[in-house]
Write an enzyme that holds these catalytic residues in place. Structure first.
Site, PDB file in Angstrom:
ATOM      1  CG  ASP A 115      -2.043   0.992   1.176  1.00 31.53           C
ATOM      2  OD1 ASP A 115      -3.004   0.840   0.398  1.00 31.53           O
ATOM      3  OD2 ASP A 115      -1.931   1.973   1.929  1.00 31.53           O
ATOM      4  CE1 TYR A 234      -4.796   6.939   0.148  1.00 35.41           C
ATOM      5  CE2 TYR A 234      -4.160   7.259   2.441  1.00 35.41           C
ATOM      6  CZ  TYR A 234      -4.534   6.430   1.403  1.00 35.41           C
ATOM      7  OH  TYR A 234      -4.639   5.082   1.625  1.00 35.41           O
ATOM      8  CG  HIS A 288      -5.534  -3.421  -0.423  1.00 31.61           C
ATOM      9  ND1 HIS A 288      -4.637  -3.043  -1.388  1.00 31.61           N
ATOM     10  CD2 HIS A 288      -5.312  -2.610   0.649  1.00 31.61           C
ATOM     11  CE1 HIS A 288      -3.894  -2.032  -0.934  1.00 31.61           C
ATOM     12  NE2 HIS A 288      -4.275  -1.756   0.302  1.00 31.61           N
TER      13      HIS A 288
END
Length: 314
Positions: A115, A234, A288
């Site tokens: 990730d 982010y 994921h």
């Protein structure tokens, strides 16, 4: 269930793992990183993602420690690491890890990231190639200009259906995490709800992440400061994309492991613009969160790839 209940300390969690693991801190690149280390052999550094901590590697650490001196890191802003106001672009975070590798007594290491940790690992390889012996990324493509085209709404009937059916086909949190202040107000003290939603939509086997792990992650992200820091990973993506555009493709071999739903996309994203020797493999029976859902495959693939004898994922 409330995330405010008492959870084990990092030291207690490290001691609970099979093998001789210890929890420690390192002051590097103007920040403080928490890490857990154990085992003997060639150095291996594991970098995790949002919204988790180093504990996401709990199932792979004991097995990897049989072959490697393995270190699982809480990134800048994660878990017990410091949460400064700035420095969340992946180029700076890569420098954190470069200095950590030296702090651990090594000039270079094997590196695997999941990730956000995969993005940091790639930027580490691009900026400090002498520090990375071999690279594995887990279920993420390195954010590039194509990520700027992710729509505000699900872009297809398939994405809408996936959300309706409980699968994570539309990454709405990319936009949500861009906001300043509001996520902290909405999620502080309630982060367990988001943990369960993300796992609910992106695990094939819900039982692969147990109650204790969910409590640990919720506790780690339950404060406004922790939410702000996690969101900052982010909020720097446009800078990360701009930095990526200035890199040449990496030249060392790269292995990318992809969950069932992300495999087709990652085959496209991890192309020749990212590296001259990239292999993308599908991990069956996983969404994921591959290190938690298929730790057996992660151990097999990492040891095979790092030894020069690639395995075959299934």
């Amino acid at each position: 269930m409330s995330a405010t209940r008492t959870v084990p300390t990092d030291a207690e969690l490290a001691a609970s793992l099979r093998g001789d693991f210890t929890s420690a801190y390192a002051d590097v690149n103007g920040t403080r990183l928490h890490h857990v280390t154990g085992g003997r052999g060639e150095p291996l550094v594991l970098l995790g993602g949002w919204p988790q901590t180093w504990w996401q590697f709990r199932e792979v650490l004991p097995e990897l420690a049989l072959r490697y001196r393995v270190t699982a890191v809480d990134l800048r802003g994660m878990g017990s690491s410091a949460k400064p106001e700035s420095g969340y672009d992946k180029k700076t975070m890569a420098r954190d890890i470069r200095e950590l590798i030296r702090h651990l007594g090594h000039e270079s290491a094997l590196v695997a990231g999941h990730d956000i940790g995969a993005s940091v690992a790639y930027h580490l390889t691009a900026n400090h190639p002498q520090a990375v012996r071999s690279l594995v990324t887990l279920d993420i493509g390195v954010p590039d200009a194509s990520w700027l085209d992710i729509g505000m709404l699900p872009g297809s009937d398939e994405q809408t259906a996936e959300l309706t059916l409980g699968r994570g086909g539309y990454p709405w949190w990319f936009a949500f995490n861009q906001l300043h202040g509001l996520p902290e107000q909405l999620l502080a003290g309630r982060f367990r709800t988001l943990i369960d939603w993300l796992y609910g939509h992106m695990l094939v086997n819900q039982e692969s992440v147990d109650e204790q792990a969910r409590q640990i992650y919720a506790h780690a992200y339950d404060s406004p400061d922790a939410i702000r820091a996690g969101n900052a990973w982010y909020q720097t993506m446009r800078q990360d994309i701009a930095d990526l555009a200035s890199y040449a493709p990496v030249t060392l071999p790269v292995l990318t492991l992809a969950g069932e739903s992300s495999y087709p996309l990652l085959r496209e994203q991890m192309g020749p613009d990212k590296g001259t020797d990239i292999r993308v493999r599908e991990v069956m029976g996983s969404g994921h969160y591959i290190p938690e859902e298929r730790p057996d495959v992660v151990v097999r693939e990492l040891t095979g790839f790092f030894s020069g004898h690639p395995a075959t994922s299934r």
